[in-house]
Design a protein around this motif. Structure first.
Motif, PDB file in Angstrom:
ATOM      1  N   LEU A 178      45.528  45.894  36.803  1.00 36.34           N
ATOM      2  CA  LEU A 178      44.153  45.423  36.610  1.00 36.34           C
ATOM      3  C   LEU A 178      44.015  44.114  37.363  1.00 36.34           C
ATOM      4  N   HIS A 179      42.948  44.005  38.133  1.00 29.45           N
ATOM      5  CA  HIS A 179      42.675  42.806  38.930  1.00 29.45           C
ATOM      6  C   HIS A 179      41.168  42.607  38.901  1.00 29.45           C
ATOM      7  N   HIS A 180      40.741  41.548  38.230  1.00 30.11           N
ATOM      8  CA  HIS A 180      39.315  41.225  38.164  1.00 30.11           C
ATOM      9  C   HIS A 180      39.147  39.792  38.630  1.00 30.11           C
ATOM     10  N   SER A 181      38.252  39.594  39.577  1.00 26.84           N
ATOM     11  CA  SER A 181      37.957  38.221  39.988  1.00 26.84           C
ATOM     12  C   SER A 181      36.477  38.068  40.244  1.00 26.84           C
ATOM     13  N   SER A 182      36.048  36.828  40.057  1.00 25.43           N
ATOM     14  CA  SER A 182      34.639  36.502  40.274  1.00 25.43           C
ATOM     15  C   SER A 182      34.527  35.026  40.577  1.00 25.43           C
ATOM     16  N   LEU A 183      33.432  34.651  41.181  1.00 27.82           N
ATOM     17  CA  LEU A 183      33.177  33.235  41.413  1.00 27.82           C
ATOM     18  C   LEU A 183      32.779  32.598  40.092  1.00 27.82           C
ATOM     19  N   PRO A 184      33.204  31.375  39.835  1.00 26.05           N
ATOM     20  CA  PRO A 184      32.816  30.714  38.589  1.00 26.05           C
ATOM     21  C   PRO A 184      31.295  30.647  38.453  1.00 26.05           C
ATOM     22  N   TYR A 185      30.827  30.756  37.234  1.00 27.17           N
ATOM     23  CA  TYR A 185      29.393  30.728  36.967  1.00 27.17           C
ATOM     24  C   TYR A 185      28.778  29.459  37.542  1.00 27.17           C
ATOM     25  N   GLY A 186      27.672  29.606  38.254  1.00 26.18           N
ATOM     26  CA  GLY A 186      26.971  28.476  38.842  1.00 26.18           C
ATOM     27  C   GLY A 186      27.473  28.105  40.229  1.00 26.18           C
ATOM     28  N   SER A 187      28.428  28.881  40.763  1.00 25.66           N
ATOM     29  CA  SER A 187      28.959  28.574  42.101  1.00 25.66           C
ATOM     30  C   SER A 187      27.996  28.991  43.182  1.00 25.66           C
TER      31      SER A 187
END
Length: 187
Positions: A178-187
């Motif tokens: 499992l690999h989940h990534s996202s930009l931090p909120y507000g980026s």
């Protein structure tokens, strides 16, 4: 259940409970994943990302694709089944990448089936720093959650929120499942 059937079933259960494990069962891995193995797998992932980026700069897309394919084979569990892979910069309808083909397209782009992919691993990356907020180990699986800071050749740092699940397979190899990534909120 008839009495005779009940007695037979009880006898079979009792007999199997008393039978020692066969020699072939000893060949099955029954160990647990360690924190150092998880941290090593994360470090290897970061080093591989940088290596793919440098390979692209030195040898072009074909060499980068070949290296990325090898990395996916060694680091991810696509040989075990679908990997739950949600990379940072994907969009519907191709947000989730459960196949190696989809992951490869994300990392190196240049795939007409994934026209929005520009090749995340081709961005001139030079270093990766991983800061886990927490790490959980449950037998042969582990979950991590935290931040990954990726620095490019110009010194610009991209910070992503990252969650991984690792599985140690019967042959002792640690793989990302499992690999989940996202930009931090507000980026």
């Amino acid at each position: 259940m008839k009495t005779k059937s009940f007695v037979l079933a009880a006898s079979l259960l009792a007999a199997t409970a008393l039978v020692p494990a066969s020699a072939s069962a000893d060949a099955v891995y029954r160990g647990t994943l360690t924190e150092s193995e998880v941290l090593a797998a994360q470090k290897a992932w970061g080093e591989a990302l940088v290596a793919i980026s440098k390979e692209y700069e030195a040898g072009g897309i074909d060499k980068a694709r070949k290296l990325a394919s090898t990395v996916l084979d060694k680091a991810y569990g696509y040989n075990l089944g679908p990997v739950l892979f949600k990379p940072t910069l994907t969009q519907s309808p191709q947000t989730f990448r459960t196949t190696k083909e989809g992951a490869l397209a994300y990392f190196v782009g240049h795939d007409s089936k994934y026209p929005a992919d520009t090749g995340f691993a081709l961005k001139g990356w030079r270093s990766v720093e991983i800061k886990n907020a927490a790490l959980q180990i449950h037998g042969d699986t582990a979950n991590t959650m935290g931040n990954v800071m990726i620095t490019d050749k110009d010194g610009k740092v991209t910070k992503v929120d990252k969650t991984w699940t690792f599985k140690k397979t019967d042959d002792g190899v640690v793989r990302i499942v499992l690999h989940h990534s996202s930009l931090p909120y507000g980026s």
